[in-house]
Design a protein around this motif. Structure first.
Motif, PDB file in Angstrom:
ATOM      1  N   UNK A   1       6.509   2.011   1.633  1.00 51.79           N
ATOM      2  CA  UNK A   1       7.265   1.035   1.589  1.00 51.79           C
ATOM      3  C   UNK A   1       7.266  -0.063   2.949  1.00 51.79           C
ATOM      4  N   UNK A   2       7.010   0.778   3.802  1.00 52.58           N
ATOM      5  CA  UNK A   2       6.747   0.091   5.508  1.00 52.58           C
ATOM      6  C   UNK A   2       5.731  -0.913   5.251  1.00 52.58           C
ATOM      7  N   UNK A   3       4.601  -0.438   4.712  1.00 50.71           N
ATOM      8  CA  UNK A   3       3.317  -1.307   4.475  1.00 50.71           C
ATOM      9  C   UNK A   3       3.628  -2.732   3.802  1.00 50.71           C
ATOM     10  N   UNK A   4       4.239  -2.268   2.391  1.00 54.08           N
ATOM     11  CA  UNK A   4       4.664  -3.361   1.620  1.00 54.08           C
ATOM     12  C   UNK A   4       5.596  -4.319   2.324  1.00 54.08           C
ATOM     13  N   UNK A   5       6.689  -4.019   3.328  1.00 50.39           N
ATOM     14  CA  UNK A   5       7.553  -4.955   3.861  1.00 50.39           C
ATOM     15  C   UNK A   5       6.642  -5.635   5.125  1.00 50.39           C
ATOM     16  N   UNK A   6       5.714  -5.047   5.707  1.00 51.40           N
ATOM     17  CA  UNK A   6       4.810  -5.667   6.656  1.00 51.40           C
ATOM     18  C   UNK A   6       4.194  -7.082   5.808  1.00 51.40           C
TER      19      UNK A   6
ATOM     20  N   UNK B   1      -3.134  -5.938   4.609  1.00 52.66           N
ATOM     21  CA  UNK B   1      -1.937  -5.128   4.527  1.00 52.66           C
ATOM     22  C   UNK B   1      -1.609  -4.529   3.240  1.00 52.66           C
ATOM     23  N   UNK B   2      -2.150  -5.196   2.031  1.00 53.98           N
ATOM     24  CA  UNK B   2      -2.296  -4.607   0.857  1.00 53.98           C
ATOM     25  C   UNK B   2      -3.157  -3.501   0.518  1.00 53.98           C
ATOM     26  N   UNK B   3      -4.370  -3.312   1.198  1.00 55.59           N
ATOM     27  CA  UNK B   3      -5.096  -2.202   1.186  1.00 55.59           C
ATOM     28  C   UNK B   3      -4.461  -1.086   2.016  1.00 55.59           C
ATOM     29  N   UNK B   4      -3.970  -1.337   3.164  1.00 53.01           N
ATOM     30  CA  UNK B   4      -2.995  -0.361   3.845  1.00 53.01           C
ATOM     31  C   UNK B   4      -1.890   0.256   3.008  1.00 53.01           C
ATOM     32  N   UNK B   5      -1.210  -0.392   2.095  1.00 44.06           N
ATOM     33  CA  UNK B   5      -0.338  -0.122   1.254  1.00 44.06           C
ATOM     34  C   UNK B   5      -0.856   0.704  -0.002  1.00 44.06           C
TER      35      UNK B   5
ATOM     36  N   UNK C   1      14.191  -6.570   7.083  1.00 44.99           N
ATOM     37  CA  UNK C   1      13.809  -5.459   5.835  1.00 44.99           C
ATOM     38  C   UNK C   1      12.615  -4.675   6.481  1.00 44.99           C
ATOM     39  N   UNK C   2      11.744  -5.292   7.344  1.00 43.95           N
ATOM     40  CA  UNK C   2      10.535  -4.405   8.017  1.00 43.95           C
ATOM     41  C   UNK C   2      11.079  -3.706   8.917  1.00 43.95           C
ATOM     42  N   UNK C   3      12.347  -4.021   9.635  1.00 40.96           N
ATOM     43  CA  UNK C   3      12.669  -3.103  10.707  1.00 40.96           C
ATOM     44  C   UNK C   3      13.489  -1.802  10.117  1.00 40.96           C
ATOM     45  N   UNK C   4      14.292  -2.163   8.807  1.00 35.70           N
ATOM     46  CA  UNK C   4      14.919  -1.087   8.236  1.00 35.70           C
ATOM     47  C   UNK C   4      13.783  -0.082   7.660  1.00 35.70           C
TER      48      UNK C   4
END
Length: 466
Positions: A281-286, A355-359, A137-140
């Protein structure tokens, strides 16, 4: 005398236009439409090609993530020669202590022994509680970021080319206005010179007229320089030689129909919004990838190996070291193991928080872009209403300025007004013509800003070319 004056007039105009043409000397080329300029830019501009390459890289990364589930299968063969001395006891090899088999005796034996080993090993992480899925999912999502980045870059470059093209049209119209101003000023100079030579006007009048003509020429030179600069910029975008960047004349037949208020807001399909949404969405997937790193991992393991040795079972060493190169023992091993690093729980929690802060930051960037597009749309609509009023009023200003200039020139020829009145009238006429060009330019630029904000550039491009 008239032939001489006409020749002087043509020479003066040619001299003023020389700065516009000397930089781009070459054969004439077909005109370049706005749609052609945009298409050429998107087909050749390096920034677009770089983003397209990133999309291909993202597609390859998705394929790579799908292959993470594949088992690791390794083949190994080695030939060794050395002593064989060991004692009872256990230790951690730490990946660097060689292994010794057998050789447990009362004292060391310095005799040399040979041997070889061939091995096939497989380790397959068959289940990891969603870690593989989160990686895919992160790659997508990374691929989606690259795709939306390409779309956003394409949209931004399209808007930049449109602005440059409209500026080129504006400057070309100003060139024509300044050339007309030179012709009018030259006509006045001829009339003034004739009156001065006959003693009907003071000599200072011819000096004033000559100064106005020189000023008109300088204005044209400045406009030509700006025109050439924008032409070079468009040439860099389209990949064309500057001699081929000749914009099509805009008849403005569709302008009045397009100048109507539009309450359409920026849609969620706008490229810049899609890009920042993909970033979010990428930040959330990471974050999901990090969260599942501390989950247990179930491994299927299998190995098979063969060994040979020059040492015999009764601790006898064969003097022929080549005797140890054949395989004499065979083994296989199967296993199922589960691994769980309990101390990773705390570290994973901290990484997820980062990562949540980045999101959250990516979400705020998305909202900021939405507000900026809405503001741009509202400002463009306000400009459209203003320029619509200007375009209704400017024809009357232009008509009055033309009539005033003609009257002042006629009055001067009959000795009923001074040269200053004539130059003022010519200035007002030049300003009225310039105002008309500027208003039309403002109208088109406001329309394209509004089209950019509500994601309808392609529709307006089609209307512009009609």
């Amino acid at each position: 005398m008239q032939i001489h004056i006409s020749a002087k007039k043509k020479y003066a105009v040619l001299l003023c236009l020389l700065p516009c043409t000397s930089l781009f000397a070459g054969p004439s080329a077909d005109s370049l439409s706005l749609q052609q300029a945009v298409a050429l830019t998107l087909a050749h501009y390096p920034a677009v090609k770089a983003k397209e390459a990133m999309v291909k890289a993202g597609e390859a990364a998705v394929t790579d993530a799908k292959h993470n589930w594949y088992p690791a299968v390794r083949l190994h063969e080695q030939v060794d020669a050395g002593t064989d001395n060991s004692i009872y006891g256990s230790y951690f090899t730490m990946g660097m202590i060689p292994s010794t088999s057998g050789g447990i005796r009362a004292e060391n034996n310095s005799a040399l022994m040979s041997g070889n080993i061939a091995m096939a090993n497989m380790q397959w992480e068959i289940f990891n509680f969603g870690a593989y899925g989160s990686q895919r999912n992160a790659a997508r999502q990374e691929l989606q970021v690259n795709r939306t980045d390409l779309a956003n870059t394409t949209n931004q470059i399209t808007a930049t080319v449109i602005r440059s093209y409209l500026e080129l049209l504006r400057l070309r119209a100003l060139q024509q206005i300044q050339a007309d101003n030179i012709n009018r000023t030259n006509e006045v100079l001829r009339a003034v010179t004739a009156l001065v030579l006959h003693g009907l006007r003071p000599g200072v009048d011819s000096a004033v007229a000559a100064a106005e003509l020189s000023k008109a020429r300088l204005n044209l030179i400045g406009v030509c320089n700006s025109y050439n600069q924008v032409r070079i910029e468009l040439g860099a975008f389209t990949g064309l030689d500057t001699t081929q960047v000749n914009p099509q004349y805009d008849s403005n037949t569709q302008l009045q129909e397009l100048l109507s208020p539009d309450t359409t807001a920026a849609t969620t399909e706008h490229p810049v919004l899609q890009y920042f949404k993909a970033q979010f969405l990428r930040q959330q997937s990471l974050a999901a990838v990090i969260r599942k790193q501390n989950r247990p991992r179930l491994n299927l393991m299998a190995a098979g190996w063969m060994r040979g040795s020059s040492g015999l079972f009764n601790d006898v060493y064969d003097k022929n070291l080549f005797s140890g190169l054949g395989y004499s023992r065979y083994n296989y091993l199967l296993g199922l193991g589960i691994t769980w690093n309990l101390t990773d729980v705390k570290r994973t929690h901290e990484k997820v928080a980062i990562q949540q802060y980045k999101s959250a930051a990516a979400e705020q960037e998305l909202e900021n872009s939405r507000i900026a597009l809405r503001s741009l749309h509202d400002q463009a609509q306000a400009d459209i209403l203003t320029v619509k009023d200007k375009l209704r009023e400017l024809p009357m200003q232009l008509k009055a300025a033309q009539a005033a200039a003609n009257q002042k020139i006629s009055l001067y020829k009959h000795g009923l007004t001074g040269i200053i009145e004539v130059t003022n009238a010519l200035f007002v006429l030049n300003r009225a013509e310039t105002d008309m060009v500027q208003a039309r330019d403002e109208a088109w630029k406001a329309l394209f800003r509004a089209a950019y904000a509500d994601n309808s550039l392609n529709r307006l491009l089609t209307a512009f070319s009609l």
